[in-house]
Scaffold this motif. Structure first.
Motif, PDB file in Angstrom:
ATOM      1  N   VAL B  50       0.839  -1.202   0.000  1.00  0.00           N
ATOM      2  CA  VAL B  50       0.000   0.000   0.000  1.00  0.00           C
ATOM      3  C   VAL B  50       0.873   1.251   0.000  1.00  0.00           C
ATOM      4  O   VAL B  50       0.598   2.218  -0.723  1.00  0.00           O
ATOM      5  CB  VAL B  50      -0.957  -0.006   1.213  1.00  0.00           C
ATOM      6  CG1 VAL B  50      -1.680   1.328   1.338  1.00  0.00           C
ATOM      7  CG2 VAL B  50      -1.955  -1.152   1.088  1.00  0.00           C
ATOM      8  N   PRO B  55      -1.439   5.759  -2.355  1.00  0.00           N
ATOM      9  CA  PRO B  55      -2.830   6.126  -2.659  1.00  0.00           C
ATOM     10  C   PRO B  55      -3.183   7.500  -2.096  1.00  0.00           C
ATOM     11  O   PRO B  55      -2.821   7.824  -0.966  1.00  0.00           O
ATOM     12  CB  PRO B  55      -3.630   5.028  -1.960  1.00  0.00           C
ATOM     13  CG  PRO B  55      -2.756   4.562  -0.852  1.00  0.00           C
ATOM     14  CD  PRO B  55      -1.347   4.724  -1.322  1.00  0.00           C
ATOM     15  N   PHE B  59     -10.915   5.988  -2.008  1.00  0.00           N
ATOM     16  CA  PHE B  59     -11.071   4.871  -2.943  1.00  0.00           C
ATOM     17  C   PHE B  59      -9.737   4.376  -3.484  1.00  0.00           C
ATOM     18  O   PHE B  59      -9.538   3.158  -3.595  1.00  0.00           O
ATOM     19  CB  PHE B  59     -12.049   5.246  -4.061  1.00  0.00           C
ATOM     20  CG  PHE B  59     -13.471   5.284  -3.560  1.00  0.00           C
ATOM     21  CD1 PHE B  59     -14.127   4.104  -3.208  1.00  0.00           C
ATOM     22  CD2 PHE B  59     -14.135   6.487  -3.390  1.00  0.00           C
ATOM     23  CE1 PHE B  59     -15.415   4.137  -2.712  1.00  0.00           C
ATOM     24  CE2 PHE B  59     -15.434   6.522  -2.893  1.00  0.00           C
ATOM     25  CZ  PHE B  59     -16.078   5.336  -2.550  1.00  0.00           C
ATOM     26  N   PRO B  60      -8.810   5.268  -3.807  1.00  0.00           N
ATOM     27  CA  PRO B  60      -7.477   4.757  -4.184  1.00  0.00           C
ATOM     28  C   PRO B  60      -6.857   3.915  -3.064  1.00  0.00           C
ATOM     29  O   PRO B  60      -6.213   2.898  -3.341  1.00  0.00           O
ATOM     30  CB  PRO B  60      -6.661   6.031  -4.424  1.00  0.00           C
ATOM     31  CG  PRO B  60      -7.673   7.051  -4.803  1.00  0.00           C
ATOM     32  CD  PRO B  60      -8.902   6.731  -4.016  1.00  0.00           C
ATOM     33  N   LEU B  62      -8.494   2.093  -0.761  1.00  0.00           N
ATOM     34  CA  LEU B  62      -9.155   0.777  -0.762  1.00  0.00           C
ATOM     35  C   LEU B  62      -8.645  -0.077  -1.913  1.00  0.00           C
ATOM     36  O   LEU B  62      -8.371  -1.270  -1.757  1.00  0.00           O
ATOM     37  CB  LEU B  62     -10.672   0.947  -0.878  1.00  0.00           C
ATOM     38  CG  LEU B  62     -11.434   1.282   0.413  1.00  0.00           C
ATOM     39  CD1 LEU B  62     -12.934   1.123   0.179  1.00  0.00           C
ATOM     40  CD2 LEU B  62     -10.994   0.395   1.571  1.00  0.00           C
ATOM     41  N   GLY B  63      -8.495   0.549  -3.070  1.00  0.00           N
ATOM     42  CA  GLY B  63      -7.964  -0.164  -4.229  1.00  0.00           C
ATOM     43  C   GLY B  63      -6.568  -0.698  -3.937  1.00  0.00           C
ATOM     44  O   GLY B  63      -6.252  -1.855  -4.248  1.00  0.00           O
ATOM     45  N   ALA B  64      -5.745   0.142  -3.298  1.00  0.00           N
ATOM     46  CA  ALA B  64      -4.375  -0.270  -2.980  1.00  0.00           C
ATOM     47  C   ALA B  64      -4.373  -1.454  -2.014  1.00  0.00           C
ATOM     48  O   ALA B  64      -3.562  -2.381  -2.153  1.00  0.00           O
ATOM     49  CB  ALA B  64      -3.601   0.902  -2.384  1.00  0.00           C
ATOM     50  N   VAL B  66      -6.705  -3.730  -1.748  1.00  0.00           N
ATOM     51  CA  VAL B  66      -7.099  -4.922  -2.507  1.00  0.00           C
ATOM     52  C   VAL B  66      -5.921  -5.436  -3.332  1.00  0.00           C
ATOM     53  O   VAL B  66      -5.630  -6.640  -3.350  1.00  0.00           O
ATOM     54  CB  VAL B  66      -8.314  -4.610  -3.416  1.00  0.00           C
ATOM     55  CG1 VAL B  66      -8.588  -5.778  -4.364  1.00  0.00           C
ATOM     56  CG2 VAL B  66      -9.541  -4.306  -2.572  1.00  0.00           C
ATOM     57  N   VAL B  67      -5.230  -4.527  -3.996  1.00  0.00           N
ATOM     58  CA  VAL B  67      -4.078  -4.927  -4.814  1.00  0.00           C
ATOM     59  C   VAL B  67      -3.008  -5.585  -3.937  1.00  0.00           C
ATOM     60  O   VAL B  67      -2.463  -6.644  -4.279  1.00  0.00           O
ATOM     61  CB  VAL B  67      -3.477  -3.711  -5.562  1.00  0.00           C
ATOM     62  CG1 VAL B  67      -2.135  -4.072  -6.200  1.00  0.00           C
ATOM     63  CG2 VAL B  67      -4.455  -3.224  -6.624  1.00  0.00           C
TER      64      VAL B  67
END
Ligand SMILES: Nc1ncnc2c1ncn2[C@@H]1O[C@H](COP(=O)(O)OP(=O)(O)O)[C@@H](O)[C@H]1O
Ligand SMILES: [Mg+2]
Lengths: 245, 302
Positions: B50, B55, B59-60, B62-64, B66-67
């Motif tokens: 992360v 991020p 939302f970025p 949360l995306g990070a 998940v990634v």
């Protein structure tokens, strides 16, 4: 048609070779038994056939297709199911969960309920105990559950490894009768037993295993009279009754 | 009184993160009988994952997370497939050596990539803090705790209520039984290890805005995950979850009675005592006692 064909099978446990150059054939619909005293290598033979132990073989085929190089669970999925000697149940799960896991090999999920009903009909005791944990069952019930679990995928062939082990005589008789019924309904059976008397009553042909080699084979009625069975291990190892002529 | 309440709330939320980290280790241990000494380092993978995605905003972030979780799961999958499978088949201490070396390798890798310690990211959430009856909880802490709880519930749903969960539990009950019903145990092992590592990485991602990351943190987190699994009784997912919360609370409330690092020592001492008194853990599933000892694995899953 041959269901199981074994030619020149050698099985190792650790460093030692416990099965040497075994030949064995089971034809479709047959009930064949494999007898031998404790330590003869019966379980090793089964585990070799299933691929749980390292093996060498000239031929090892099931329904005409080679099993060599096939993973154990894929052998099960092809319809070769073993009811193991120590049952290998899912002790912390319920009877019904155990049975439902048995249907995994069938792939098709829709028939599971139908087969489950059939098995509860075959073993009403399991239906009564459906919600009980497998680890809390009695010896006889565990044997029934192992057989029921094996039947869930509607296998082509069932291999029973000493289904009578540690059970009271009345329970043994009932289990043997069930195996006969399973065979009559079309499942090919290989019955592995120390209990020669019971096994010979059920099977049409028999193999005798001694120290990792096949010491004799033939139709059970002929074999029962043979010199091999009279001397051999029968006198010392027949626990469930001596074969009489 | 409000200090106690404040510490208890923080401890509870921190504990839920420990629960999430703990169930990852628990799953791998209970299904595969593998003690993953690198588990805490997979939390690091999530944290640095992360961090390096930098991020900006909710939302970025949360995306990070998940990634990073998927990255951790992928690394776990590869570790199982390329390193552990062969070792598992041979038995012995190979899995200990492999996971331990792996953890150290990950630590040194991050020491090279991120030489400066205590890196973190600013609060990615759209609010700062919650205040209620004298207790103030920062948004990242609240969110990390709540999301950890949600994930713990999701995992328990997966394990106890789905078909794949039944298969996973079957493998943990009896490896040979699983093979006898036609379960591809090798695939289940790969997925379980990936899941366990992925959960650790998710926890790391959620932890980052609260706790600055340093490469040395991996060992501490591995030990905490161990404590959680052992105290939880290693026989139940819920025991592990409860033990995570307990560790969080003990850490937070311990600081009431003792200063900083000494409090930490006190907590570990306490858990040491628990293990001495109740080596089977605080929560023991009834069935695990009647379960006959699993015979040695007969099949190489490699
Ligand atoms: N886990 C094991 N490791 C090594 N040798 C074993 C093991 N189990 C059995 N054996 C040996 O392998 C031989 C065959 O055993 P087994 O196949 O279990 O015979 P049976 O099923 O006919 O009683 C025996 O000589 C036994 O001592
Ligand atoms: Mg045997």
């Amino acid at each position: 048609m041959t269901t199981l064909e074994i030619e020149g099978l050698t099985v190792k446990r650790g460093r030692s070779e416990v099965l040497h150059q075994v030949d064995l054939v089971v034809r479709e619909g047959e009930c064949v038994c494999l007898v031998g005293s404790n330590g003869a290598g019966k379980t090793s033979l089964i585990e070799g056939v299933l691929g749980l132990l390292p093996t060498k073989a000239k031929t090892l085929s099931f329904q005409g297709e080679s099993l060599l190089g096939v993973r154990p669970w894929d052998r099960v999925r092809r319809g070769l199911v073993v009811v193991p000697q120590n049952r290998d149940l899912f002790a912390g799960m319920t009877v019904e969960e155990n049975l439902r896991l048995g249907a995994i090999a069938a792939g098709d999920r829709t028939t599971a309920d139908t087969v489950l009903a059939e098995i509860y009909e075959l073993f009403p005791r399991l239906a009564e105990r459906a919600e009980q944990l497998a680890g809390t069952l009695s010896g006889g019930e565990r044997s029934m559950l192992a057989i029921g679990r094996g039947l869930m995928s509607r296998p082509k062939m069932l291999v029973f490894d000493e289904p009578s082990l540690g059970l009271a005589p009345l329970v043994v008789t009932s289990i043997m009768r069930t195996i006969a019924r399973i065979n009559e309904r079309g499942t090919t059976v290989l019955l592995v037993e120390q209990n020669v008397h019971q096994a010979f009553a059920l099977a049409s042909r028999a193999y005798v295993l001694e120290n990792g080699v096949i010491a004799g084979e033939g139709p059970t009625d002929e074999l029962a009279d043979s010199e091999l069975m009279r001397r051999g291990y029968l006198g010392s190892a027949a626990t469930g009754g001596v074969v009489t002529t | 009184m409000s200090t106690v309440l404040q510490l208890a709330s923080t401890g509870l939320l921190q504990g839920l993160i420990y629960s999430l980290i703990g169930i990852g280790l628990y799953l791998v241990f209970t299904v595969m009988r593998v003690v993953n000494f690198a588990h805490g380092y997979f939390v690091l993978i999530g944290m640095y994952g992360v961090l390096s995605l930098e991020p900006k905003g909710f939302f970025p972030f949360l995306g990070a997370v998940v990634v990073a979780a998927l990255g951790g799961a992928l690394v776990g999958y590869l570790v199982q497939r390329l390193l552990l499978e062969s070792g598992l088949a041979k038995g012995g201490h190979s899995q200990l050596v492999i996971t331990l070396s792996l953890g150290i390798a990950i630590q040194y890798l991050f020491q090279v990539l991120h030489p400066e310690p205590f890196e973190t990211i600013p609060n990615p959430y759209p609010f700062e803090a919650f205040t209620s009856s004298g207790v103030t909880i920062s948004a990242p802490r609240m969110a990390a705790g709540v999301l950890s709880l949600v994930l713990v519930l999701a995992v328990s749903f997966l394990v106890y209520r789905t078909r794949i969960g039944t298969i996973i539990r079957g493998c943990s009950e009896s490896l040979n039984g699983a093979i006898h019903v036609g379960i591809n145990v090798r695939r289940v092992y790969r997925l379980t290890f990936a899941l366990g590592c992925g959960l650790a990485a998710v926890a790391g991602g959620l932890l980052l805005p609260i706790q600055p990351v340093s490469p040395a943190l991996g060992l501490e987190l591995t030990i905490k995950a161990f404590i959680v699994v052992v105290i939880g009784g290693a026989g139940s997912l819920w025991g592990t979850v409860a033990a995570g919360v307990l560790l969080g609370l003990a850490e937070a409330l311990g600081s009431l009675y003792a200063p900083g690092t000494f409090a930490t020592a006190l907590v570990y001492g306490l858990f040491f005592l628990v293990i001495l008194v109740r080596p089977q853990g605080l929560v023991v599933r009834a069935a695990s006692r009647i379960k006959p000892a699993e015979t040695s694995t007969k099949v190489g899953v490699g």
